[in-house]
Design an enzyme around this catalytic site. Structure first.
Site, short mmCIF file in Angstrom:
data_model
loop_
_atom_site.label_atom_id
_atom_site.label_comp_id
_atom_site.label_asym_id
_atom_site.label_seq_id
_atom_site.Cartn_x
_atom_site.Cartn_y
_atom_site.Cartn_z
N ASP A 95 -6.91 -3.11 -7.28
CA ASP A 95 -7.56 -3.69 -6.11
C ASP A 95 -7.82 -5.16 -6.37
O ASP A 95 -8.10 -5.55 -7.52
CB ASP A 95 -8.89 -2.99 -5.81
N ARG A 139 -3.46 6.38 0.93
CA ARG A 139 -4.06 7.62 1.44
C ARG A 139 -3.16 8.41 2.39
O ARG A 139 -3.45 9.55 2.73
CB ARG A 139 -5.38 7.29 2.14
N TYR A 169 -14.61 -12.55 0.49
CA TYR A 169 -15.30 -11.28 0.21
C TYR A 169 -16.61 -11.52 -0.53
O TYR A 169 -17.63 -10.88 -0.25
CB TYR A 169 -14.41 -10.37 -0.64
N ARG A 183 -7.24 11.30 -5.97
CA ARG A 183 -8.41 10.43 -5.83
C ARG A 183 -9.69 11.20 -5.49
O ARG A 183 -10.79 10.67 -5.62
CB ARG A 183 -8.14 9.42 -4.70
N ARG A 185 0.82 -1.21 0.00
CA ARG A 185 0.00 0.00 0.00
C ARG A 185 0.86 1.27 0.00
O ARG A 185 0.51 2.27 0.63
CB ARG A 185 -0.98 0.01 1.18
#
Length: 386
Positions: free
Chosen positions: A104, A59, A182, A68, A55
């Site tokens: 992703d 962010r 998921y 973004r 990552r």
């Protein structure tokens, strides 16, 4: 697989023929200047220990948040230009030894026909998760990865060119069990109870789903190499929700098959045999098996001692990891001390420095820089002075 026609942006029709023994890169890609990460992955000697962060395009970077801001998450994933920009941002700040394509893991369930939306404050959500065995019939049974995931391949090709040979580019996918969890849970979960209940109640259907995912993931990873990825990482992020028996039955066989099938397809398509990394979070009980699963590199989370991991996997694979991500909240001097200790525990060879999981959104970029620089400085010193 198809000839990846849509992947070949900016390359001529003879690109495939241009893969030679001496030069495992398609015609038109810039020459690689820093191959430290690839050499460590293959077990070759390196002057310093290579480092990258899971990552690393995230962010915690203000420029990432700015890029973004106006865009839906999965719309961003579908924009090769934006994925390229986000992938390059951490490279502009830090002397990292590898880039990992911004994407992703949940683009694979989307390719199977499932809807996934990113809900602010909640994370990825499946409005219609798999509830009953019959729901498997709603999934595409044959997936043309170039048609469904060509936008990722285009992002890989664009990014490989835009890196200008600075560092290698890593492609990735989620592993079948993690993707299945998921798809059944409908999002994140602390227990994975719905997904695990499938393993107990519907073992045959679970294997059918896992096999379908394995086939798609294999083609997806091969497609990323055709597009220009120079290494691949398989994320089994939810391994820790399985016990040893369930892992042996529902995760490990598919992890093995992906390594074997990707390599055989790369050979068949005259593509480079790139190093492969498996990261099965919290799967301490399976380290020996993972070391023999066909991957050049085994990634570790922060909850295992480096010496213990090395004892279990032997000297035939490279280890990657495993600083606790929260260590980056420490003062910079402390980060340096922790990195030095980590390097001394792993040894500087057959080793790729990383965190034990991804960077968190509230981390200070300067502390990420301190981590990267400490790995380089301490590993060089250890290699020189012992």
């Amino acid at each position: 697989m198809a000839a990846h026609g849509s992947v070949r942006a900016g390359q001529d029709g003879g690109a495939r023929a241009a893969y030679g023994e001496a030069e495992s890169r398609p015609k038109g890609f810039p020459k690689l200047k820093n191959d430290t990460f690839l050499r460590a992955a293959r077990g070759e000697e390196t002057e310093h220990t290579p480092v990258w962060c899971m990552r690393q395009a995230g962010r915690y970077l203000p420029e990432f948040r700015e890029t973004r801001a106006a865009q839906d998450f999965f719309d961003t994933c579908r924009s090769p230009k934006l994925c390229c920009e986000l992938t390059l941002q951490p490279l502009r700040r830090f002397p990292l030894d590898a880039a990992i394509i911004f994407s992703d893991i949940l683009v694979v369930p989307q390719a199977l026909g499932m809807e996934v939306v990113m809900v602010p404050g909640k994370g990825p959500t499946f409005p219609e998760p798999l509830k009953e065995v019959e729901d498997l019939l709603k999934l595409r049974q044959k997936v043309d990865v170039t048609a469904e995931l060509g936008y990722v391949f285009q992002a890989v090709t664009l990014t490989r060119h835009s890196l200008e040979g600075k560092v290698p580019l890593i492609g990735f996918s989620g592993a079948p069990w993690t993707l299945m969890s998921y798809m059944v849970e409908g999002g994140g979960s602390t227990t994975m109870a719905k997904a695990k209940s499938w393993l107990y109640r519907y073992p045959e259907a679970s294997h059918r789903l896992l096999r379908l995912l394995t086939d798609v993931v294999t083609d997806y990873l091969v497609g990323q190499v055709a597009a220009g990825a120079q290494a691949l990482q398989l994320f089994e992020s939810h391994a820790g929700h399985l016990g040893p028996e369930q892992f042996q039955e529902f995760a490990l066989p598919y992890i093995r098959d992906i390594a074997r099938d990707v390599k055989s397809k790369l050979k068949a398509e005259a593509l480079p045999l790139v190093p492969m990394i498996v990261f099965a979070k919290d799967a301490h009980y399976a380290l020996r098996d993972l070391a023999q699963a066909g991957y050049e590199v085994v990634g570790l989370d922060w909850t295992i001692q480096p010496q213990e991991a090395r004892a279990q996997v032997g000297k035939g694979v490279t280890l990657q990891g495993n600083l606790d991500p929260c260590a980056l909240y420490a003062p910079k001097e402390k980060i340096g001390e922790l990195v030095k200790k980590m390097l001394e525990s792993f040894g500087t060879q057959r080793y790729i420095a990383n965190l034990g999981h991804g960077l968190y959104p509230d981390m200070n970029p300067e502390h990420v820089g301190a981590f990267v620089e400490a790995v380089h400085a301490h590993s060089r010193h250890i290699n020189k002075h012992g």
